[in-house]
Scaffold this motif. Sequence first.
Motif, PDB file in Angstrom:
ATOM      1  N   ASP A   1      25.960  12.120  36.507  1.00 39.08           N
ATOM      2  CA  ASP A   1      25.975  11.079  36.090  1.00 39.08           C
ATOM      3  C   ASP A   1      27.021  10.454  35.778  1.00 39.08           C
ATOM      4  O   ASP A   1      27.404  11.455  34.632  1.00 39.08           O
ATOM      5  CB  ASP A   1      24.382  10.693  35.302  1.00 39.08           C
ATOM      6  CG  ASP A   1      24.406   9.289  35.268  1.00 39.08           C
ATOM      7  OD1 ASP A   1      24.705   8.718  36.340  1.00 39.08           O
ATOM      8  OD2 ASP A   1      22.856   9.016  34.620  1.00 39.08           O
TER       9      ASP A   1
ATOM     10  N   PRO B   1      27.915   7.029  34.756  1.00 39.87           N
ATOM     11  CA  PRO B   1      27.384   5.313  34.901  1.00 39.87           C
ATOM     12  C   PRO B   1      28.364   4.432  33.861  1.00 39.87           C
ATOM     13  O   PRO B   1      29.458   5.069  34.014  1.00 39.87           O
ATOM     14  CB  PRO B   1      26.176   5.912  32.893  1.00 39.87           C
ATOM     15  CG  PRO B   1      26.594   7.247  32.638  1.00 39.87           C
ATOM     16  CD  PRO B   1      27.548   8.135  34.057  1.00 39.87           C
ATOM     17  N   PRO B   2      27.759   3.441  35.029  1.00 39.83           N
ATOM     18  CA  PRO B   2      26.808   2.694  34.711  1.00 39.83           C
ATOM     19  C   PRO B   2      27.503   2.450  36.621  1.00 39.83           C
ATOM     20  O   PRO B   2      26.128   2.563  37.355  1.00 39.83           O
ATOM     21  CB  PRO B   2      27.305   1.131  34.565  1.00 39.83           C
ATOM     22  CG  PRO B   2      28.381   0.693  35.229  1.00 39.83           C
ATOM     23  CD  PRO B   2      29.462   2.253  34.351  1.00 39.83           C
ATOM     24  N   ASP B   3      28.216   2.880  37.397  1.00 42.95           N
ATOM     25  CA  ASP B   3      28.150   2.681  38.603  1.00 42.95           C
ATOM     26  C   ASP B   3      28.202   3.502  39.769  1.00 42.95           C
ATOM     27  O   ASP B   3      27.996   3.807  41.289  1.00 42.95           O
ATOM     28  CB  ASP B   3      29.608   1.952  39.056  1.00 42.95           C
ATOM     29  CG  ASP B   3      30.642   3.384  39.034  1.00 42.95           C
ATOM     30  OD1 ASP B   3      30.532   3.848  37.976  1.00 42.95           O
ATOM     31  OD2 ASP B   3      31.286   2.456  39.249  1.00 42.95           O
ATOM     32  N   SER B   4      28.139   5.268  39.509  1.00 48.42           N
ATOM     33  CA  SER B   4      27.806   6.123  40.374  1.00 48.42           C
ATOM     34  C   SER B   4      27.173   7.602  39.972  1.00 48.42           C
ATOM     35  O   SER B   4      27.636   7.571  38.782  1.00 48.42           O
ATOM     36  CB  SER B   4      29.089   6.103  40.797  1.00 48.42           C
ATOM     37  OG  SER B   4      29.970   6.483  40.174  1.00 48.42           O
TER      38      SER B   4
ATOM     39  N   PRO C   1      26.798   5.637  45.324  1.00 41.71           N
ATOM     40  CA  PRO C   1      26.310   4.911  43.948  1.00 41.71           C
ATOM     41  C   PRO C   1      25.806   4.857  44.040  1.00 41.71           C
ATOM     42  O   PRO C   1      24.703   5.246  43.852  1.00 41.71           O
ATOM     43  CB  PRO C   1      26.915   3.184  45.001  1.00 41.71           C
ATOM     44  CG  PRO C   1      26.121   4.318  46.109  1.00 41.71           C
ATOM     45  CD  PRO C   1      26.963   5.160  46.325  1.00 41.71           C
ATOM     46  N   HIS C   2      25.567   4.297  41.992  1.00 42.23           N
ATOM     47  CA  HIS C   2      23.900   4.248  41.328  1.00 42.23           C
ATOM     48  C   HIS C   2      22.547   4.085  41.913  1.00 42.23           C
ATOM     49  O   HIS C   2      22.092   3.933  41.948  1.00 42.23           O
ATOM     50  CB  HIS C   2      24.540   3.891  39.760  1.00 42.23           C
ATOM     51  CG  HIS C   2      24.245   4.747  39.162  1.00 42.23           C
ATOM     52  ND1 HIS C   2      22.440   4.605  38.559  1.00 42.23           N
ATOM     53  CD2 HIS C   2      24.577   5.777  38.144  1.00 42.23           C
ATOM     54  CE1 HIS C   2      22.568   5.697  37.536  1.00 42.23           C
ATOM     55  NE2 HIS C   2      23.706   6.250  36.885  1.00 42.23           N
ATOM     56  N   ASP C   3      22.502   2.659  42.545  1.00 42.66           N
ATOM     57  CA  ASP C   3      21.940   2.182  43.367  1.00 42.66           C
ATOM     58  C   ASP C   3      21.606   2.122  43.863  1.00 42.66           C
ATOM     59  O   ASP C   3      20.554   1.971  45.077  1.00 42.66           O
ATOM     60  CB  ASP C   3      22.347   0.364  43.228  1.00 42.66           C
ATOM     61  CG  ASP C   3      23.652  -0.006  44.161  1.00 42.66           C
ATOM     62  OD1 ASP C   3      24.566   1.444  44.026  1.00 42.66           O
ATOM     63  OD2 ASP C   3      24.343  -1.300  44.280  1.00 42.66           O
ATOM     64  N   ASP C   4      22.336   2.597  44.927  1.00 44.75           N
ATOM     65  CA  ASP C   4      21.344   4.110  46.376  1.00 44.75           C
ATOM     66  C   ASP C   4      22.199   5.353  46.932  1.00 44.75           C
ATOM     67  O   ASP C   4      22.748   5.078  47.443  1.00 44.75           O
ATOM     68  CB  ASP C   4      21.722   2.685  47.800  1.00 44.75           C
ATOM     69  CG  ASP C   4      21.127   3.203  48.552  1.00 44.75           C
ATOM     70  OD1 ASP C   4      20.473   3.711  49.022  1.00 44.75           O
ATOM     71  OD2 ASP C   4      21.347   2.595  49.929  1.00 44.75           O
TER      72      ASP C   4
ATOM     73  N   ARG D   1      18.797  11.780  34.281  1.00 46.40           N
ATOM     74  CA  ARG D   1      20.104  10.982  34.046  1.00 46.40           C
ATOM     75  C   ARG D   1      20.142  10.236  33.254  1.00 46.40           C
ATOM     76  O   ARG D   1      19.495  11.330  32.077  1.00 46.40           O
ATOM     77  CB  ARG D   1      19.318   9.586  35.503  1.00 46.40           C
ATOM     78  CG  ARG D   1      19.569   9.836  36.555  1.00 46.40           C
ATOM     79  CD  ARG D   1      19.014   8.404  36.991  1.00 46.40           C
ATOM     80  NE  ARG D   1      18.938   7.977  38.430  1.00 46.40           N
ATOM     81  CZ  ARG D   1      18.972   7.364  39.311  1.00 46.40           C
ATOM     82  NH1 ARG D   1      17.991   6.361  38.771  1.00 46.40           N
ATOM     83  NH2 ARG D   1      18.564   7.390  41.034  1.00 46.40           N
TER      84      ARG D   1
ATOM     85  N   ASP E   1      20.229   7.356  31.632  1.00 46.99           N
ATOM     86  CA  ASP E   1      19.389   6.639  31.181  1.00 46.99           C
ATOM     87  C   ASP E   1      17.896   7.073  31.539  1.00 46.99           C
ATOM     88  O   ASP E   1      16.731   6.192  30.794  1.00 46.99           O
ATOM     89  CB  ASP E   1      19.520   5.242  31.895  1.00 46.99           C
ATOM     90  CG  ASP E   1      18.799   5.048  33.461  1.00 46.99           C
ATOM     91  OD1 ASP E   1      18.336   6.848  33.905  1.00 46.99           O
ATOM     92  OD2 ASP E   1      19.338   4.595  34.105  1.00 46.99           O
TER      93      ASP E   1
END
Length: 178
Positions: free
Chosen positions: A52, A54-57, A80-83, A132, A134
């Motif tokens: 992990d 963070p915050p992006d990948s 990417p973290h979001d997908d 993760r 978070d």
Amino acid sequence: MTGFDRLGDRAEVSDTFGDTVVDVAPADWIELLTLARDELGYAFFDWLTGVDEPPDSFTVVAHVYRPESRERLLLRTRVPHDDPRLPSAVGVYRGADWHERETYEMFGVIFEGHPNLVPLLLPDGFEGHPLRKDFILAARVAKPWPGAKEPGESGHGAPSRRKTLPPGVPADWGASDA
């Protein structure tokens, strides 16, 4: 290192602690694995995991080995973290099956084309991805630590410090007396 010339500037080759590391974009992941196995002789798949970032990948890392020369090779890509999606390596290295399932369960990285991408280790109904950064460890808040962490917390008459929540736990989460 020669052998990765076919990927041109799509591959970044470096040396980390004596091991060769190759970084590529997710679109080049399967081509890199196939090149390492078929043309460079890295026939042994050792492990695959996520990191992990963070915050992006997330970084997905695979470790392969060439038995004849006893050489190791680290292959990496970032999603990417979001997908977090990546093509499955199972078609190249059958041994990636278990590792991709674990990485999916622990980090939430989806390996597209995986033959059986289902949870592997956690109990049925578990929500979230525990590796993760978070992810909130509920047990840290739900059950108090059994031993003294600081002077005065043992309950033997010394003054007590103000109780604080464990690292990574939001201030509005957990018991109200924390």
